[in-house]
Each structure stands twice: as C-alpha cells, then as structure tokens.
Design an enzyme around this catalytic site. Structure first.
Site, PDB file in Angstrom:
ATOM      1  N   TYR A  53     -31.960 116.631  17.372  1.00 19.00           N
ATOM      2  CA  TYR A  53     -32.844 117.648  16.826  1.00 19.00           C
ATOM      3  C   TYR A  53     -33.995 117.013  16.067  1.00 19.00           C
ATOM      4  O   TYR A  53     -33.805 116.155  15.194  1.00 19.00           O
ATOM      5  CB  TYR A  53     -32.053 118.576  15.897  1.00 19.00           C
ATOM      6  CG  TYR A  53     -32.886 119.579  15.141  1.00 19.00           C
ATOM      7  CD1 TYR A  53     -33.391 120.702  15.795  1.00 19.00           C
ATOM      8  CD2 TYR A  53     -33.165 119.410  13.794  1.00 19.00           C
ATOM      9  CE1 TYR A  53     -34.158 121.630  15.109  1.00 19.00           C
ATOM     10  CE2 TYR A  53     -33.933 120.333  13.087  1.00 19.00           C
ATOM     11  CZ  TYR A  53     -34.423 121.440  13.764  1.00 19.00           C
ATOM     12  OH  TYR A  53     -35.189 122.364  13.081  1.00 19.00           O
ATOM     13  N   HIS A  83     -46.496 122.866   8.938  1.00 22.97           N
ATOM     14  CA  HIS A  83     -45.608 123.230   7.833  1.00 22.97           C
ATOM     15  C   HIS A  83     -46.320 123.231   6.481  1.00 22.97           C
ATOM     16  O   HIS A  83     -45.735 123.669   5.482  1.00 22.97           O
ATOM     17  CB  HIS A  83     -44.418 122.275   7.779  1.00 22.97           C
ATOM     18  CG  HIS A  83     -43.405 122.496   8.864  1.00 22.97           C
ATOM     19  ND1 HIS A  83     -43.740 122.556  10.194  1.00 22.97           N
ATOM     20  CD2 HIS A  83     -42.055 122.661   8.815  1.00 22.97           C
ATOM     21  CE1 HIS A  83     -42.653 122.750  10.924  1.00 22.97           C
ATOM     22  NE2 HIS A  83     -41.616 122.825  10.107  1.00 22.97           N
ATOM     23  N   ASN A 192     -38.109 117.903   5.516  1.00 25.01           N
ATOM     24  CA  ASN A 192     -36.755 118.440   5.517  1.00 25.01           C
ATOM     25  C   ASN A 192     -36.002 118.034   4.259  1.00 25.01           C
ATOM     26  O   ASN A 192     -36.487 117.286   3.428  1.00 25.01           O
ATOM     27  CB  ASN A 192     -36.006 117.949   6.758  1.00 25.01           C
ATOM     28  CG  ASN A 192     -35.078 119.003   7.315  1.00 25.01           C
ATOM     29  OD1 ASN A 192     -34.500 119.773   6.563  1.00 25.01           O
ATOM     30  ND2 ASN A 192     -34.939 119.030   8.638  1.00 25.01           N
ATOM     31  N   ARG A 278     -24.572 136.666 -35.911  1.00 25.18           N
ATOM     32  CA  ARG A 278     -23.236 136.068 -35.926  1.00 25.18           C
ATOM     33  C   ARG A 278     -22.791 135.557 -34.553  1.00 25.18           C
ATOM     34  O   ARG A 278     -21.862 134.749 -34.458  1.00 25.18           O
ATOM     35  CB  ARG A 278     -22.201 137.049 -36.479  1.00 25.18           C
ATOM     36  CG  ARG A 278     -22.023 138.344 -35.697  1.00 25.18           C
ATOM     37  CD  ARG A 278     -21.080 139.288 -36.483  1.00 25.18           C
ATOM     38  NE  ARG A 278     -21.192 140.658 -36.058  1.00 25.18           N
ATOM     39  CZ  ARG A 278     -20.391 141.258 -35.176  1.00 25.18           C
ATOM     40  NH1 ARG A 278     -19.384 140.577 -34.634  1.00 25.18           N
ATOM     41  NH2 ARG A 278     -20.579 142.521 -34.848  1.00 25.18           N
TER      42      ARG A 278
END
Length: 516
Positions: A53, A83, A192, A278
């Site tokens: 891939y 991208h 990536n 408190r």
C-alpha cells in the site's frame, strides 16, 4: 542550547516539549542505521514488485490500483500536493516544531522506509529554526498538517525564519539544502502516522502542567481572601479518598496557606465553605490524575510505530503490514479527557472569581472597586471569565465521537485525534486567561482587606510579585492590559516553588520536578 539525541529509546513527551521550545535534535548512529535498514526493505519491495500500500499502489480508496515503478516518484510527489489542503490560521512555531520532532521520532523506530536524507531534511529544518507554515484546520486525522511541513522539504510551500516569510525553495537555500526528490513510499510516509496529534498533545501537556501548578496557588489566594475553613485541606481528611492528584493538591494548598493570620482568625466561623472552595483538592486533584493518564498515553504513542504501511523483516524476506496503526483513537480519547478536565478546573476558577467580586459573600467592597459607584472594578472581568467558561463548554464536546466517512467508504471510521488536540489547546488557553483574572482579583482583594490581618508568607510573596508588575486597579486604565500581562506571566513563568516535605508526588510529577 540543549540537544536531544534520538537513539535506541524513543523520546518521551518531555523531550518533544523541549525540542518544540527550541532545543536541538540529533540522530544517533544506531537510529540512522535503523532508518537505512528500513529503506533497504522498501527497495526490495519495489524491485520484486511485492504489492504494498502506498509503495506501488494508490492510497485511500485507490489502494487496489497498481502503480508502476516508473511512476512511484510521481505518486510520492503528488501525495504531498494533493494532501496539502489545510485552511485557517497558522499553527504557532512551537506546535509545528513539536509535530516535526514527533515525526522524526517515529521514523527513527526503523519501520517507515524513508531514506535517511528525508529524516535529515526535517532535522535540518528544526535545528535551523525554519518553521513551515501549517494551517491549523482541515484534518480529520493526520494528513494535511504533515503535508504542509513536507512541502518545504521538496522546495514548495512556505516557511518562516522568525518574522520573515520565505518560499520553501528559499528556506532550503538559506539552510544550504537541496530540495528532495521523493522516491517510493516517501510521500505517504511524510503525511501518514500520528505525529500531528502527538506533537500537539505534547504541547497541550506542557501548557496544562503549567496551568495546573498556577491554579493551585491562585485558588489558595482566593481561599484566604474569602476566609475559608482550612481544615478542609487537612491530610487526615483528604486521605479518605484515594487519589494521587488530590494528595498532591492538598499538600500544595497546605504549603501555600501555612502561617496565614487571616485563616487563623477565620477558623471555626462556618461549618463548611462553598464547593468552589472546599472541593479545590478534589477537582484540581482529579485533573492532575487525568493529566498523568494522558501523559502515559502520549509516551506510549511516542514508543509506537504509527506508519501505514509498516515495513519489517529482512531484505531476503521483507514484510509489509498495511493495517491501522496510523489511527490514534487512544490520543483522541486522551485529548478529549484532558480538555474536559481542564474545562472543569477553569469553571471552578470562574466561580471563585464570582465570590470575590460579590459583596454578599466576600465581605469586601462590591466588585473589588476601590470606590464603589463611580468605579466598576472587576465586575466585567467576571463577565469575561464566564464567557470563556461557556466557550470551554462548547470546546469540550468530544471530537472523538464526531465520526464521518472519507475516501469513498475506505475510511469509514474517523477518530478526529488532531482536532481533539487542537480543542484541548484552546481550552488550556481559555483556562489560563480565566486563572489570570482570578489572580488579579485575588491580589486586588488583598489590597482591600483590613491591614491587621497577615497573609501567609507564600501568598504574600506571590502578591508582591504581581504588584511589582501590575499596580492596584482603580478603573484608571483598560483592565484588559493587566489581564494580558498576567496571562503572559502564567504562560511564561512557573509559580514560586512550594517547599512541602509531606508531599508524595507520583512518578510523572516527580519527573517534572526533576526536569523543570
């Protein structure tokens, strides 16, 4: 200048934070060797035509489209261009440096398959104080931010040297570098993984740690001004609840308030105080416990390989793992948790501000105005705090549940880790501004207290420190200027140290004390 060397052990979040702040980064010989060995595996995959891939296939929904060896350079180059789709305001230099340092750390694991020259290009940008321009928005996971950083590595995009904006090509020329010509897998590896959320998460941790230290001592000042019942912070009482954070905060409050004449006089006047007083150890302590959990998650991420695909094995038998390690559900959930915790701390701070300015509960002049009627004092500053609390409520909605579908159904579950980290950073900033308002109001309240009530030595020293920078407020100048000045003080400086021998810090808190 401090230098961090990436060697056999991954960086922890402290190291990434220091590099983000300007420290240098270097690769050891063994880290360089691991990067080179992983590259040799990619070269074998390419030569043998083993389907992998993003190496010899398209990406996303194009994962089954085979790319010839002749076009693998084009694939890597085109991935950067397509991208780089970020929009909106630019990330600050610290954020960009943190992302780059996290990316180098990931490559140094030795499973990415980029050439050593690629990693060295990123290191050169870091050490040359060259900051690529990275738009903050446009990512559902991790792609666009690293793409804009990588553009500069190939001589495209834009970068900054201080206040000077230059093209990516000019930035490389100034550093004496040549633009990279990307080879197989390198375009995908550059965009990536999870460096974006990891780097931003580190920055959120560093800023949250500073905020948590300040809010304890500022809350102590408000508590003293409102003459709280200090037994609520007693070690014996707090020991009934098991929480390292609560124990730490309780000890810090006791240290800050030790020797207070105001609290000595107030002892026993009320059965109990409001919860915003408190329950300080419980809320601040819970946030510190969340902080420790998030810090461990970030360190685990830095120790993990987050590429897709991962290359492993030997040159004779290379292996490719094209799974989902680039999906950072863990950090998405962690950043959502940190944001919620800090939003709650900031909301409690605003409630204390309201009590300081309200004469019905403070016993002080209305709105801490030195002359009521003609002066509004801190009336509208409390509005600002309330506005920021409301903004934090909106920001604290979990990004990790946003979901969505991208890439033609191939990516049909989105964790929105990077947006979760950006939201956490916004919440930290808003919270810091709220605490700055509380600090100013608490110091103003001290100036309106009877002169014969002595403060604790610690709160008096802190009051003096603030008054050396900001004089008493008499509606004689824009209050926003004072608020910004104290905000910068909290961001840039730690509060005065608390010496408390009874404190038993957690491992991460102890490490912080050693490294700060």
């Amino acid at each position: 200048m401090k230098t961090f060397i990436r060697s056999t052990e991954p960086f922890d979040w402290h190291a990434i934070a220091e590099i983000a702040g300007g420290a240098r980064l270097e690769l050891s010989d063994d880290a360089s060797a691991r990067i080179g060995a992983a590259r040799a595996l990619v070269e074998q995959i390419v030569e043998r035509g083993i389907r992998a891939y993003g190496v010899n296939t398209g990406v996303g929904a194009l994962c089954d489209t085979v790319v010839s060896q002749a076009k693998q350079h084009d694939l890597s180059h085109n991935i950067l261009m397509s991208h780089a789709v970020g929009v909106g305001p630019l990330l600050g230099p610290e954020a960009v440096r943190a992302i780059m340092a996290a990316a180098v750390n990931n490559y140094a694991h030795g499973y990415s398959g980029v050439r050593l020259a690629v990693v060295r290009q990123l290191v050169a940008l870091l050490n040359g104080d060259c900051v690529p321009e990275v738009p903050a928005f446009g990512s559902v996971g991790y792609l666009s931010h690293m793409a804009h950083i990588a553009l500069v590595c190939v001589g495209a995009g834009w970068a900054r040297f201080g206040d000077t904006r230059v093209s990516g090509a000019e930035a490389l020329r100034r550093l004496g570098l040549e633009p990279l010509s990307l080879e197989a897998k390198e375009g995908l590896s550059l965009v990536n993984g999870t460096p974006c959320v990891t780097g931003l998460a580190v920055l959120a941790l560093a800023r949250a740690r500073r905020l948590l230290d300040w809010v304890d001592v500022v809350a102590a000042m408000t508590f003293e001004n409102l003459q709280g019942q200090v037994e609520a912070f007693g070690a014996q009482s707090l020991a009934f609840r098991v929480s390292p954070g609560l124990e730490t905060v309780g000890a810090r409050l006791r240290g800050a308030l030790a020797g207070s004449g105001i609290l000595a006089v107030a002892a026993g006047r009320r059965t109990q105080d409001s919860l915003s007083l408190r329950a300080i150890p419980h809320v601040h302590g819970a946030a510190r416990d969340v902080f420790d959990d998030v810090a461990r998650s970030v360190d685990r991420e830095l120790a993990s390989v987050t590429d897709n695909p991962i290359v492993a094995g030997t040159p004779d038998h290379p292996s490719v793992y094209s799974q989902a390690h680039a999906v950072s559900a863990s950090l998405a959930l962690a950043m959502d948790s940190l944001g919620v915790a800090l939003a709650q701390v900031a909301a409690m701070s605003e409630r204390r501000i309201d009590r300081l300015v309200n004469p019905l509960v403070s016993g002080l002049p209305a709105f801490l105005a030195a002359d009521g009627g003609t002066r509004s004092g801190f009336m509208i500053a409390q509005y600002t705090a309330a506005s920021l609390v409301a903004q934090n409520h909106r920001e604290a909605a979990p990004a990790s549940l946003d979901g969505g579908v991208t890439s033609g159904l191939q990516e049909d579950h989105l964790c929105h880790a990077t947006p979760a980290a950006l939201k956490a950073l916004n919440i930290v900033e808003n919270g810091t501004r709220i605490v700055a308002i509380e600090l100013l109001a608490a110091v103003q309240a001290y100036d309106l207290q009877p002169a014969d009530l002595p403060r604790s030595p610690y709160t008096e020293a802190l009051r003096t420190r603030i008054r050396s920078v900001v004089p008493i407020y008499r509606d004689d100048r824009p209050l926003a200027d004072d608020m910004n000045r104290v905000f910068r003080m909290i961001v840039d400086d730690a509060p005065p140290p608390l010496a408390d021998p009874e404190r038993r810090p957690s491992r991460l808190q102890d490490e912080y004390e050693r490294t700060s």
